[in-house]
Design an enzyme around this catalytic site. Structure first.
Site, PDB file in Angstrom:
ATOM      1  N   GLY A   1      49.319  39.403  58.715  1.00  0.00           N
ATOM      2  CA  GLY A   1      49.873  39.532  60.068  1.00  0.00           C
ATOM      3  C   GLY A   1      48.788  39.755  61.113  1.00  0.00           C
ATOM      4  O   GLY A   1      47.598  39.725  60.813  1.00  0.00           O
TER       5      GLY A   1
ATOM      6  N   ASP B   1      50.485  40.370  50.567  1.00  0.00           N
ATOM      7  CA  ASP B   1      51.280  39.687  51.594  1.00  0.00           C
ATOM      8  C   ASP B   1      52.171  38.675  50.887  1.00  0.00           C
ATOM      9  O   ASP B   1      51.868  38.232  49.779  1.00  0.00           O
ATOM     10  CB  ASP B   1      50.369  38.981  52.615  1.00  0.00           C
ATOM     11  CG  ASP B   1      51.106  38.720  53.928  1.00  0.00           C
ATOM     12  OD1 ASP B   1      50.781  39.375  54.932  1.00  0.00           O
ATOM     13  OD2 ASP B   1      52.021  37.878  53.936  1.00  0.00           O
TER      14      ASP B   1
ATOM     15  N   ARG C   1      49.848  33.377  51.159  1.00  0.00           N
ATOM     16  CA  ARG C   1      48.382  33.383  51.046  1.00  0.00           C
ATOM     17  C   ARG C   1      47.747  33.658  52.398  1.00  0.00           C
ATOM     18  O   ARG C   1      48.240  33.213  53.434  1.00  0.00           O
ATOM     19  CB  ARG C   1      47.881  32.025  50.533  1.00  0.00           C
ATOM     20  CG  ARG C   1      48.213  31.699  49.091  1.00  0.00           C
ATOM     21  CD  ARG C   1      47.602  32.677  48.102  1.00  0.00           C
ATOM     22  NE  ARG C   1      46.159  32.862  48.246  1.00  0.00           N
ATOM     23  CZ  ARG C   1      45.252  32.149  47.581  1.00  0.00           C
ATOM     24  NH1 ARG C   1      45.608  31.222  46.734  1.00  0.00           N
ATOM     25  NH2 ARG C   1      43.960  32.382  47.752  1.00  0.00           N
TER      26      ARG C   1
ATOM     27  N   ILE D   1      56.335  43.573  48.897  1.00  0.00           N
ATOM     28  CA  ILE D   1      56.090  45.019  48.768  1.00  0.00           C
ATOM     29  C   ILE D   1      57.214  45.691  47.981  1.00  0.00           C
ATOM     30  O   ILE D   1      57.096  46.838  47.585  1.00  0.00           O
ATOM     31  CB  ILE D   1      55.948  45.709  50.149  1.00  0.00           C
ATOM     32  CG1 ILE D   1      57.120  45.349  51.078  1.00  0.00           C
ATOM     33  CG2 ILE D   1      54.621  45.388  50.780  1.00  0.00           C
ATOM     34  CD1 ILE D   1      57.153  46.161  52.355  1.00  0.00           C
TER      35      ILE D   1
ATOM     36  N   TYR E   1      64.712  47.783  64.296  1.00  0.00           N
ATOM     37  CA  TYR E   1      63.275  47.997  64.078  1.00  0.00           C
ATOM     38  C   TYR E   1      62.847  49.396  64.545  1.00  0.00           C
ATOM     39  O   TYR E   1      62.110  50.101  63.853  1.00  0.00           O
ATOM     40  CB  TYR E   1      62.517  46.911  64.843  1.00  0.00           C
ATOM     41  CG  TYR E   1      61.021  47.027  64.854  1.00  0.00           C
ATOM     42  CD1 TYR E   1      60.251  46.591  63.784  1.00  0.00           C
ATOM     43  CD2 TYR E   1      60.361  47.547  65.969  1.00  0.00           C
ATOM     44  CE1 TYR E   1      58.871  46.671  63.814  1.00  0.00           C
ATOM     45  CE2 TYR E   1      58.981  47.632  66.012  1.00  0.00           C
ATOM     46  CZ  TYR E   1      58.242  47.193  64.936  1.00  0.00           C
ATOM     47  OH  TYR E   1      56.876  47.286  64.975  1.00  0.00           O
TER      48      TYR E   1
ATOM     49  N   LYS F   1      61.346  52.370  62.246  1.00  0.00           N
ATOM     50  CA  LYS F   1      60.031  52.987  62.476  1.00  0.00           C
ATOM     51  C   LYS F   1      60.151  54.505  62.571  1.00  0.00           C
ATOM     52  O   LYS F   1      59.364  55.249  61.968  1.00  0.00           O
ATOM     53  CB  LYS F   1      59.385  52.409  63.740  1.00  0.00           C
ATOM     54  CG  LYS F   1      58.895  50.980  63.584  1.00  0.00           C
ATOM     55  CD  LYS F   1      57.712  50.920  62.625  1.00  0.00           C
ATOM     56  CE  LYS F   1      57.178  49.524  62.417  1.00  0.00           C
ATOM     57  NZ  LYS F   1      56.183  49.449  61.339  1.00  0.00           N
TER      58      LYS F   1
HETATM   59  N1  SER Z   1      55.419  44.957  69.591  1.00  0.00           N
HETATM   60  C1  SER Z   1      56.447  45.104  68.609  1.00  0.00           C
HETATM   61  C2  SER Z   1      57.610  44.245  68.867  1.00  0.00           C
HETATM   62  O1  SER Z   1      57.718  43.757  69.972  1.00  0.00           O
HETATM   63  C3  SER Z   1      56.927  46.508  68.599  1.00  0.00           C
HETATM   64  O2  SER Z   1      56.083  47.288  67.850  1.00  0.00           O
HETATM   65  O3  SER Z   1      58.427  44.087  67.999  1.00  0.00           O
END
Ligand code: SER
Length: 342
Positions: free
Chosen positions: A14, A36, A39, A56, A155, A159
């Site tokens: 990433g 990951d 590759r 993972i 998300y 987190k």
């Molecule tokens: N920058 C990320 C997003 O936009 C947030 O951590 O998903």
């Protein structure tokens, strides 16, 4: 057989992984093992000692890594970003939460097997915040870590919860066990602002309008920004984000007064970014076509963050303000990148 001490990086392919591997390889001090789903790009892959391709969540694969390597530092970067997670929330939970739980358990086992804590560095996000409305947001200004932690996205929830999970592993692991199991996870998290890299274009984030605008202009493609011109959130250039991860990882434990730290560098409006891109690429065609759902997500994030704790505890000090990030990092590197890509 002696296992070999290494750093493990998940989600290595990433945006952050790309920058982190390049930086760590340049320092030449540590051996890197990566994990990951796909590759790594060949120029990144050749910088690492061993590249594992897989999930993972794959216990058998993690067992193999555990058997072969003595890991004392984990950068757990694998995640689905915020926009993507809204389309596939259950999968986001699996990757972002169950994946982190699996890695925390893995780190605990690693630590138990070599008798020292494993430093576990976790990228959290400004998405962990959720401000209820525009007035509150304007009045809040620079938000402190303990304010407004009511995220509205899958998300963001993932987190924030994983920050708590990390704290559990670091401080309260198996607290009722008859045979006390010493915690072997030294968990540390950074709540990143939007990140902008010259080397990679992002995918699936909601702060992506900034990097997308810049990369599109450099490629000579038109771009419609999906948030209003007056939208303002904190951003940071990727080299500062990578330095922050390394500094936090290296900080003596006793200096750390928190589990999760805000960091910030600059907080331009979308219009400020457009104007700066136009200075460098006067012919760029950048318009605004607001996506109200994505706008709603960005509007729930803080306008700016209070990063006083990171500055005091582990001397966070970004090199790039808005002007320098563009003039000395993004523009030269992006021009070179697309020029060499033909
Ligand atoms: N920058 C990320 C997003 O936009 C947030 O951590 O998903």
């Amino acid at each position: 057989m002696m296992r070999k001490p290494v750093v493990l990086i998940t989600g290595a392919g990433g945006e952050i992984g790309h920058g982190l591997i390049t930086r760590l390889a340049a320092s030449g001090r540590q051996r890197l093992v990566t994990l990951d789903l796909t590759r790594l790009e060949p120029e990144i892959g050749r910088l690492v000692t061993r590249e594992f391709t897989g999930s993972i969540l794959d216990q058998a694969l993690l067992e193999r890594i555990l058997a072969e390597f003595e890991i004392d530092l984990v950068f757990h970067l694998a995640a689905l970003l915020s926009t993507r997670s809204e389309f596939t929330p259950v999968m986001a939970h699996q990757v972002n939460v169950e994946g982190t739980l699996t890695l925390l358990e893995f780190a605990q086992k690693e630590g138990e097997s070599h008798g020292r804590p494993v430093i576990f560095v976790y990228p959290s996000s400004i998405a962990a915040y959720g401000l209820p409305d525009a007035e509150t947001r304007a009045a809040a200004g620079r938000v402190h870590e303990d304010q407004f932690t009511q995220p509205t996205t899958m998300y963001g929830c993932n987190k924030l919860y994983c920050e708590l999970l990390g704290t559990y592993y670091a401080r309260h692991y198996k607290q009722l066990s008859a045979a006390p199991a010493a915690s072997r996870v030294d968990f540390r998290a950074i709540r990143f602002p939007g990140l902008i890299s010259a080397a990679t274009a992002p995918s699936g984030g909601t702060s992506d309008y900034a990097p997308e605008m810049i990369h599109a202009a450099a490629r000579g493609e038109p771009y419609d920004c999906f948030v209003r011109p007056d939208t303002r959130i904190p951003f940071m250039a990727m080299p500062d984000a990578v330095e922050a991860l390394l500094k936090l990882a290296a900080a003596p434990r006793w200096q750390l007064t928190r589990t999760a730290y805000n960091i910030g560098a600059f907080n331009p409006s979308a219009e400020d970014i457009r104007a700066k891109v136009l200075q460098a690429f006067p012919d760029a065609a950048i318009g605004f076509e607001v996506d109200h759902k994505r706008q709603g997500i960005v509007d729930s994030w803080p306008e700016d963050v209070d990063d006083g704790a990171a500055r005091a505890d582990w001397h966070f000090d970004p090199s790039f303000d808005f002007a320098r990030a563009f003039d000395e990092y993004l523009m030269p590197a992006i021009r070179a990148r697309y020029a060499s890509a033909g």
